[in-house]
Write a protein that holds these residues in place. Structure first.
Motif, PDB file in Angstrom:
ATOM      1  N   VAL A  64     -56.789  78.551 -95.069  1.00 33.02           N
ATOM      2  CA  VAL A  64     -58.072  79.251 -95.090  1.00 33.02           C
ATOM      3  C   VAL A  64     -58.627  79.439 -93.670  1.00 33.02           C
ATOM      4  CG1 VAL A  64     -60.460  79.118 -95.922  1.00 33.02           C
ATOM      5  CG2 VAL A  64     -58.590  78.452 -97.413  1.00 33.02           C
ATOM      6  N   ALA A  65     -58.222  78.577 -92.743  1.00 28.25           N
ATOM      7  CA  ALA A  65     -58.695  78.682 -91.363  1.00 28.25           C
ATOM      8  C   ALA A  65     -58.234  79.980 -90.700  1.00 28.25           C
ATOM      9  CB  ALA A  65     -58.227  77.478 -90.556  1.00 28.25           C
ATOM     10  N   TRP A  66     -57.190  80.606 -91.246  1.00 27.20           N
ATOM     11  CA  TRP A  66     -56.710  81.892 -90.706  1.00 27.20           C
ATOM     12  C   TRP A  66     -57.615  83.050 -91.106  1.00 27.20           C
ATOM     13  CZ3 TRP A  66     -53.127  82.616 -87.105  1.00 27.20           C
ATOM     14  CH2 TRP A  66     -52.208  81.609 -86.874  1.00 27.20           C
ATOM     15  N   ILE A  67     -58.379  82.903 -92.165  1.00 24.21           N
ATOM     16  CA  ILE A  67     -59.176  84.019 -92.686  1.00 24.21           C
ATOM     17  C   ILE A  67     -60.142  84.600 -91.655  1.00 24.21           C
ATOM     18  CG2 ILE A  67     -60.905  84.670 -94.415  1.00 24.21           C
ATOM     19  CD1 ILE A  67     -59.343  82.943 -96.416  1.00 24.21           C
ATOM     20  N   PRO A  68     -60.940  83.790 -90.934  1.00 23.38           N
ATOM     21  CA  PRO A  68     -61.829  84.408 -89.938  1.00 23.38           C
ATOM     22  C   PRO A  68     -61.073  85.187 -88.858  1.00 23.38           C
ATOM     23  CG  PRO A  68     -62.491  82.152 -90.349  1.00 23.38           C
ATOM     24  CD  PRO A  68     -61.194  82.350 -91.053  1.00 23.38           C
ATOM     25  N   ALA A 115     -66.216  93.856 -79.754  1.00 20.39           N
ATOM     26  CA  ALA A 115     -65.930  92.633 -78.996  1.00 20.39           C
ATOM     27  C   ALA A 115     -66.782  91.472 -79.500  1.00 20.39           C
ATOM     28  CB  ALA A 115     -66.176  92.878 -77.510  1.00 20.39           C
ATOM     29  N   GLU A 116     -68.068  91.713 -79.706  1.00 22.07           N
ATOM     30  CA  GLU A 116     -68.963  90.646 -80.160  1.00 22.07           C
ATOM     31  C   GLU A 116     -68.540  90.103 -81.521  1.00 22.07           C
ATOM     32  OE1 GLU A 116     -72.932  92.367 -77.848  1.00 22.07           O
ATOM     33  OE2 GLU A 116     -72.656  92.805 -79.983  1.00 22.07           O
ATOM     34  N   ILE A 117     -68.188  90.982 -82.429  1.00 24.78           N
ATOM     35  CA  ILE A 117     -67.779  90.557 -83.774  1.00 24.78           C
ATOM     36  C   ILE A 117     -66.470  89.777 -83.721  1.00 24.78           C
ATOM     37  CG2 ILE A 117     -66.953  91.423 -86.003  1.00 24.78           C
ATOM     38  CD1 ILE A 117     -69.086  93.697 -85.656  1.00 24.78           C
ATOM     39  N   THR A 118     -65.523  90.227 -82.920  1.00 26.54           N
ATOM     40  CA  THR A 118     -64.242  89.529 -82.801  1.00 26.54           C
ATOM     41  C   THR A 118     -64.449  88.130 -82.240  1.00 26.54           C
ATOM     42  OG1 THR A 118     -63.137  91.652 -82.457  1.00 26.54           O
ATOM     43  CG2 THR A 118     -61.905  89.683 -81.861  1.00 26.54           C
ATOM     44  N   ILE A 119     -65.280  88.002 -81.224  1.00 23.29           N
ATOM     45  CA  ILE A 119     -65.568  86.694 -80.631  1.00 23.29           C
ATOM     46  C   ILE A 119     -66.269  85.790 -81.646  1.00 23.29           C
ATOM     47  CG2 ILE A 119     -66.953  85.518 -78.863  1.00 23.29           C
ATOM     48  CD1 ILE A 119     -66.228  87.948 -77.029  1.00 23.29           C
ATOM     49  N   LEU A 120     -67.161  86.361 -82.451  1.00 25.88           N
ATOM     50  CA  LEU A 120     -67.834  85.574 -83.491  1.00 25.88           C
ATOM     51  C   LEU A 120     -66.820  84.978 -84.464  1.00 25.88           C
ATOM     52  CD1 LEU A 120     -70.303  84.575 -85.095  1.00 25.88           C
ATOM     53  CD2 LEU A 120     -70.332  86.808 -86.223  1.00 25.88           C
ATOM     54  N   PHE A 121     -65.862  85.773 -84.913  1.00 22.77           N
ATOM     55  CA  PHE A 121     -64.873  85.253 -85.865  1.00 22.77           C
ATOM     56  C   PHE A 121     -63.921  84.252 -85.213  1.00 22.77           C
ATOM     57  CE2 PHE A 121     -66.390  88.739 -88.489  1.00 22.77           C
ATOM     58  CZ  PHE A 121     -66.489  88.101 -89.711  1.00 22.77           C
ATOM     59  N   MET A 122     -63.644  84.393 -83.924  1.00 16.03           N
ATOM     60  CA  MET A 122     -62.860  83.372 -83.223  1.00 16.03           C
ATOM     61  C   MET A 122     -63.649  82.066 -83.186  1.00 16.03           C
ATOM     62  SD  MET A 122     -60.834  85.237 -80.087  1.00 16.03           S
ATOM     63  CE  MET A 122     -62.179  86.191 -79.409  1.00 16.03           C
ATOM     64  N   TYR A 123     -64.951  82.157 -82.933  1.00 16.46           N
ATOM     65  CA  TYR A 123     -65.795  80.959 -82.899  1.00 16.46           C
ATOM     66  C   TYR A 123     -65.813  80.271 -84.270  1.00 16.46           C
ATOM     67  CZ  TYR A 123     -69.780  77.872 -82.690  1.00 16.46           C
ATOM     68  OH  TYR A 123     -70.587  76.773 -82.785  1.00 16.46           O
ATOM     69  N   ILE A 124     -65.890  81.043 -85.328  1.00 14.73           N
ATOM     70  CA  ILE A 124     -65.898  80.445 -86.673  1.00 14.73           C
ATOM     71  C   ILE A 124     -64.592  79.684 -86.913  1.00 14.73           C
ATOM     72  CG2 ILE A 124     -65.878  80.971 -89.152  1.00 14.73           C
ATOM     73  CD1 ILE A 124     -67.877  83.285 -88.467  1.00 14.73           C
TER      74      ILE A 124
END
Length: 168
Positions: A64-68, A115-124
């Motif tokens: 599940v950690a891959w989902i974000p 870019a902002e959205i991609t970074i947010l999902f990496m942070y999650i």
């Protein structure tokens, strides 16, 4: 002006857009390598949901950690495609004189949002990985950075909308 009547202008990507894309791709690759290395050491069950204090309150399999990351990648690809069609966006007071300026402004907005959205999902994903170890401090106040990301995202949108009014 109707969408079908709008000019389709080929506008080269700006240096800013290229820099943002390259930086986001590099960050995504680095994080994916890091994530893959951490994958081997993760327990079979990971926290996948957190309360407002940043404490895990939902659990799931480690896949599940891959989902974000996957969601972030899909959104990045989708928004990259959307960038190519600025003539289809909604505009106020679009005309032939300001079309190129408006298109460039809107395209840069999409690029920055991407870019902002991609970074947010990496942070999650990072939060999920960090909370699976003994280092509970990795997610203390975990919602503060997410709140900051959301404020920055909506602030960026507001900035570019305001800028579009000035580009009449």
């Amino acid at each position: 002006m109707e969408i079908k009547d709008r000019p389709k202008i080929a506008i080269k990507k700006t240096k800013l857009e290229i820099a943002i894309d390259v930086t986001t791709i590099i960050l995504f690759v680095i994080f994916t390598v890091y994530f893959t290395q951490q994958w081997r050491t993760l327990p079979n069950e990971l926290p996948i949901h957190f309360n407002m204090k940043g404490e895990p309150d939902g659990w799931g399999g480690k896949w599940v950690a891959w989902i974000p990351l996957i969601i972030g990648l899909i959104l990045w690809i989708g928004l990259s495609k959307l960038e190519k069609y600025p003539h289809t966006y909604n505009y106020l007071n679009l005309n032939l004189e300001n079309a190129e300026r408006q298109y460039k402004n809107a395209r840069i907005m999409i690029n920055i949002m991407k870019a902002e959205i991609t970074i947010l999902f990496m942070y999650i994903s990072w939060m999920i990985i960090g909370s699976s170890s003994e280092k509970e401090s990795a997610i203390n106040n975990g919602w503060i950075p997410i709140l900051i990301f959301i404020i920055v995202l909506f602030g960026s949108i507001a900035f570019f909308i305001h800028r579009s009014f000035k580009l009449k």
